[in-house]
Design a protein around this motif. Structure first.
Motif, PDB file in Angstrom:
ATOM      1  N   ALA A  46      -4.101   3.389   5.009  1.00 38.45           N
ATOM      2  CA  ALA A  46      -2.808   3.343   5.694  1.00 38.45           C
ATOM      3  C   ALA A  46      -2.047   2.075   5.313  1.00 38.45           C
ATOM      4  CB  ALA A  46      -3.021   3.409   7.202  1.00 38.45           C
ATOM      5  N   TYR A  47      -2.763   0.951   5.206  1.00 36.54           N
ATOM      6  CA  TYR A  47      -2.100  -0.293   4.811  1.00 36.54           C
ATOM      7  C   TYR A  47      -1.590  -0.214   3.371  1.00 36.54           C
ATOM      8  CZ  TYR A  47      -3.681  -2.646   9.069  1.00 36.54           C
ATOM      9  OH  TYR A  47      -3.868  -3.030  10.384  1.00 36.54           O
ATOM     10  N   LEU A  48      -2.336   0.474   2.509  1.00 35.68           N
ATOM     11  CA  LEU A  48      -1.880   0.630   1.121  1.00 35.68           C
ATOM     12  C   LEU A  48      -0.582   1.441   1.064  1.00 35.68           C
ATOM     13  CD1 LEU A  48      -5.191   1.366  -0.834  1.00 35.68           C
ATOM     14  CD2 LEU A  48      -3.663  -0.581  -1.178  1.00 35.68           C
ATOM     15  N   LEU A  49      -0.550   2.574   1.780  1.00 33.64           N
ATOM     16  CA  LEU A  49       0.657   3.405   1.787  1.00 33.64           C
ATOM     17  C   LEU A  49       1.851   2.641   2.362  1.00 33.64           C
ATOM     18  CD1 LEU A  49      -0.637   6.920   2.914  1.00 33.64           C
ATOM     19  CD2 LEU A  49       0.257   6.290   0.676  1.00 33.64           C
ATOM     20  N   LYS A  50       1.598   1.934   3.450  1.00 31.02           N
ATOM     21  CA  LYS A  50       2.665   1.155   4.072  1.00 31.02           C
ATOM     22  C   LYS A  50       3.181   0.078   3.120  1.00 31.02           C
ATOM     23  CE  LYS A  50       3.697  -1.627   8.167  1.00 31.02           C
ATOM     24  NZ  LYS A  50       3.162  -2.224   9.413  1.00 31.02           N
TER      25      LYS A  50
END
Length: 395
Positions: free
Chosen positions: A349-353
């Motif tokens: 999720a942090y990568l996508l964000k």
């Protein structure tokens, strides 16, 4: 065993008339009167008269055997099977009756043992009868198959029920059911499939046979055939429950036909046969994803996420919006995924964000997101590459 009552009485009457000349006139007259009482279902009175007659015939083997046979029929007609067995065995022990009468009595004895039930003794009596029988009927082979099926001796039972089936012009459904159950017990699924193919041809209105045939094909790894039978069942209106319909959906997915799976789910949800639950909406959304129908996937996964409050669903939505380069939705949904929690790897999720923030020119925010992704093993490498990229670009 009540179904044999008329048969017992018929055999009794015919047998006595045929051998009347062998009985004394006095015994014949008394026995005829007893038969008449039995024909009127007056078994208590008939047994009382047999008791009176018995001492008079003990020295004549033929008459004694005939009386004991009559006892057997009287007891059997009253469902007193153990008493009937004793009487028949006593009659057979004399060996005084004609061969065909004794042969019939052995078959009756096997039936009585089956009614008790004493399957081992039934098998023994049946084999004694079968050895001497000149032309066994289809029903007699089916009876033998039933005995051995009860004893779990399927290698003996299966040939007998197959023989019974081969001897009749009109198929007997219960015989096929017996054969099928034994093939299941032996895990002979190829033969079971062949039997079921015949059964759906004879009884196409029986939905359980279609379902069983599909299941057997699946067990045999003939998935295309399994799917075809299930779909044909649906078209005939046999798949009524949600479970049955979901089996078909799963078969479409297993065969790599997600579009049909999704269309079927959507149709049955609208009809109310498949519940519009969070779990089902998730499966529907994932089917649309696999079919590359993004609009439908977004719609149903959004509904599933709201119903289930599962972080993984919000993350999946974020991934779909990434493909559309809708970076604002990616950031929003990544935050929702993290807030709801339950992610196996929050670093995703942090990568996508971080990617969405980078694409919208928020490089410092992106660095912060990628730094958080560094904390997770599976996303560490990709996060490091992004951080290097941003810093190099800035330098």
């Amino acid at each position: 065993m009540n179904v044999f009552r008329a048969l017992f009485l018929l055999l009794l009457l015919l047998g006595t008339q045929a051998f009347a000349a062998t009985l004394t006139e006095r015994t014949y007259k008394r026995l005829t009167a007893i038969h008449e009482l039995m024909g009127e279902n007056k078994y208590g009175e008939a047994l009382k008269r047999l008791d009176e007659l018995l001492p008079r015939v003990r020295k004549n083997d033929y008459e004694y055997a005939t009386i004991m046979q009559t006892y057997g029929f009287a007891y059997a007609a009253q469902d007193k099977y153990k008493d009937a067995i004793k009487a028949f065995k006593e009659a057979l022990k004399t060996e005084a009756l004609p061969d065909h009468v004794q042969l019939n009595m052995r078959y009756n004895l096997a039936q009585l043992y089956a009614a008790v039930p004493d399957w081992e003794s039934a098998a023994k009596a049946y084999e004694q009868w079968l050895t001497a029988a000149e032309k066994p009927s289809a029903d007699s082979y089916a009876f033998g198959a039933t005995i051995y099926a009860q004893l779990k001796r399927y290698d003996k039972a299966i040939p007998k029920i197959r023989k019974a089936i081969s001897l009749v012009d009109k198929p007997r459904e219960n015989w096929y059911q017996l054969l099928l159950s034994m093939l299941y017990q032996k895990k002979e699924y190829t033969q079971a499939a062949q039997v079921l193919e015949t059964m759906v041809a004879f009884w196409p209105e029986k939905k359980q046979y279609w379902k069983q045939l599909s299941g057997v094909y699946f067990t045999l790894k003939k998935n295309r055939k399994s799917l075809a039978v299930l779909e044909l069942s649906r078209k005939q209106g046999f798949l009524e429950s949600e479970r049955d319909l979901m089996n078909l959906v799963n078969m479409y997915l297993l065969q790599g036909i997600p579009y049909k799976a999704a269309k079927l789910m959507e149709k049955e949800m609208n009809a109310g046969r498949i519940e519009r639950s969070g779990k089902n909406l998730q499966k529907l959304g994932e089917a649309w994803m696999r079919a590359k129908e993004t609009d439908e996937a977004l719609r149903d996964l959004q509904a599933a996420a709201q119903a289930q409050k599962k972080g993984v669903l919000y993350l999946r939505l974020a991934q779909l919006y990434t493909d559309r380069e809708n970076w604002g939705k990616v950031i929003e949904l990544s935050d929702q995924a993290l807030a709801v929690g339950g992610l196996k790897n929050p670093g995703d999720a942090y990568l996508l964000k971080g990617m969405a923030q980078y694409e919208t020119g928020k490089k410092q925010s992106a660095l912060a997101s990628f730094s958080k992704a560094l904390k997770y093993t599976k996303s560490k490498r990709q996060a490091s590459q992004w951080i290097r990229h941003i810093r190099t670009e800035g330098a």
